[in-house]
Design a protein around this motif. Structure first.
Motif, short mmCIF file in Angstrom:
data_model
loop_
_atom_site.label_atom_id
_atom_site.label_comp_id
_atom_site.label_asym_id
_atom_site.label_seq_id
_atom_site.Cartn_x
_atom_site.Cartn_y
_atom_site.Cartn_z
N GLU A 50 33.08 46.95 40.51
CA GLU A 50 34.34 46.49 39.93
C GLU A 50 35.35 47.63 39.86
OE1 GLU A 50 33.51 44.73 36.20
OE2 GLU A 50 31.97 43.40 36.97
N GLU A 51 34.89 48.82 39.53
CA GLU A 51 35.81 49.95 39.47
C GLU A 51 36.41 50.25 40.84
OE1 GLU A 51 33.47 53.08 37.89
OE2 GLU A 51 33.42 52.26 35.84
N MET A 99 39.04 47.63 41.45
CA MET A 99 40.26 47.87 40.67
C MET A 99 41.05 49.05 41.20
SD MET A 99 39.21 46.95 36.74
CE MET A 99 37.68 47.91 36.71
N GLY A 130 43.41 47.92 43.73
CA GLY A 130 44.56 47.16 43.27
C GLY A 130 44.25 45.86 42.56
N LEU A 131 42.98 45.50 42.42
CA LEU A 131 42.64 44.27 41.74
C LEU A 131 42.62 44.47 40.23
CD1 LEU A 131 39.74 42.82 43.94
CD2 LEU A 131 42.16 42.24 44.01
N SER A 132 42.97 43.42 39.52
CA SER A 132 42.87 43.46 38.06
C SER A 132 41.43 43.18 37.65
CB SER A 132 43.81 42.44 37.44
OG SER A 132 43.47 41.13 37.85
N ARG A 133 41.17 43.30 36.34
CA ARG A 133 39.81 43.05 35.84
C ARG A 133 39.39 41.60 36.11
NH1 ARG A 133 35.39 45.84 34.06
NH2 ARG A 133 36.75 47.29 32.95
N GLY A 134 40.30 40.66 35.89
CA GLY A 134 39.96 39.26 36.11
C GLY A 134 39.72 38.94 37.58
N ARG A 135 40.55 39.49 38.46
CA ARG A 135 40.36 39.24 39.89
C ARG A 135 39.13 39.93 40.42
NH1 ARG A 135 45.90 40.29 42.99
NH2 ARG A 135 44.63 39.36 44.67
N ALA A 136 38.79 41.09 39.86
CA ALA A 136 37.54 41.76 40.25
C ALA A 136 36.33 40.92 39.83
CB ALA A 136 37.48 43.14 39.63
#
Length: 302
Positions: free
Chosen positions: A196-197, A200, A203-209
């Motif tokens: 996930e890191e 992110m 460029g992805l947000s936490r929700g999109r990850a």
């Protein structure tokens, strides 16, 4: 002139003999199966027959005419296919099936909408009281829905929500939510947080990850939660019998029970309705069988 003998070059492949008894296309001869293999196959077929025999009896009884229900023969003299049409026309089976589909599907969707964020937050955030929260989630699985029926009936009666599909959806979702949170927390915890890191950083947000990286990797756990919730809501009987008193608003399990009278049992209609009841579950397993197998074998190979 003397005839010259042509010798094959060294290392040249020899041609197979042209006799008819040779192997064709280089195929190996079939070996007889080992006794152990035969024994295991026979035992497997025997176990399968033991599990399939009740379903075969159910289908045969569903096709048995009413005049042959007490006959000792295994197969009826003729198959009454009209039993399925009669049970559909002369009862509220269509309404019962619709209610059960709405309850099972709505409960499963509601459980996923609540359990996925809760399990993800519990797996990723080490907040104070996390272990106590997981313990309380596990303890709620020890409560029987039957012990809470009186309170639930009184509550929904005061709210005017008896004989409502939403009532059964909320109850089934509440009693299956704890298991979904528990199993999804274990799956999310097993997924490395570095994935996930990295997403992110790109460029992805936490929700999109969560949606694009973590959730696909946790799909075996999601499928397990879906199966458990859907089957539990599909087979639920006591709450449907207590919170739904109108035949049109009762689930399928309660509707099937209506063929059992005080003095007689309509076995042909009872089993015909049972055959209709298992069809959606079989279709569900046919669609998600691949995910079920991947969920059973998840973690077996690294």
């Amino acid at each position: 002139m003397a005839q010259q003998t042509v010798r094959p070059a060294p290392g040249a492949a020899k041609m197979p003999p042209a006799s008819g008894g040779g192997r064709r296309n280089g195929s190996r001869p079939r070996r007889a199966p080992r006794p152990r293999t035969v024994l295991v196959t026979a035992v497997a077929w025997l176990i399968a027959a033991v599990f399939l025999l009740p379903y075969a009896q159910m289908v045969i009884t569903a096709l048995r005419p009413a005049g042959e229900l007490r006959d000792a023969t295994y197969l009826p003299g003729e198959f009454a296919w009209s039993n399925f049409i009669d049970v559909w026309r002369e009862s509220h089976l269509g309404d019962n099936l619709r209610v059960t589909l709405l309850v099972a599907g709505g409960s499963t969707l509601l459980v996923l909408l609540v359990a996925i964020p809760a399990a993800y937050y519990t797996a990723r955030v080490r907040f104070r009281g996390r272990k106590l929260f997981l313990l309380l989630v596990l303890v709620t699985q020890m409560f029987q829905p039957t012990s809470l029926l009186v309170g639930l009936y009184r509550e929904f009666y005061q709210l005017g929500m008896l004989n409502s599909v939403w009532t059964l959806v909320l109850c089934n979702a509440a009693f299956n939510l704890a298991f979904a949170i528990w199993i999804l927390t274990a799956y999310f915890s097993a997924i490395p947080e570095e994935l996930e890191e990295a997403a992110m950083i790109d460029g992805l947000s936490r929700g999109r990850a969560l949606l694009r990286v973590t959730l696909p990797l946790a799909m075996p756990g999601v499928v397990t939660a879906v199966i458990f919730t859907f089957i539990a809501a599909w087979n639920e009987f006591v709450m449907g019998l207590t919170l739904s008193t109108v035949p049109e608003s009762q689930p399928l399990t309660v509707g099937i029970n209506s063929f059992i009278g005080n003095y007689t049992v309509q076995w042909n209609y009872l089993f015909a309705a049972s055959v209709i009841a298992i069809v959606p579950v079989v279709v569900l397993f046919a669609f998600i069988e691949r995910h079920v197998v991947s969920g059973l074998t998840a973690g077996s190979v690294k």
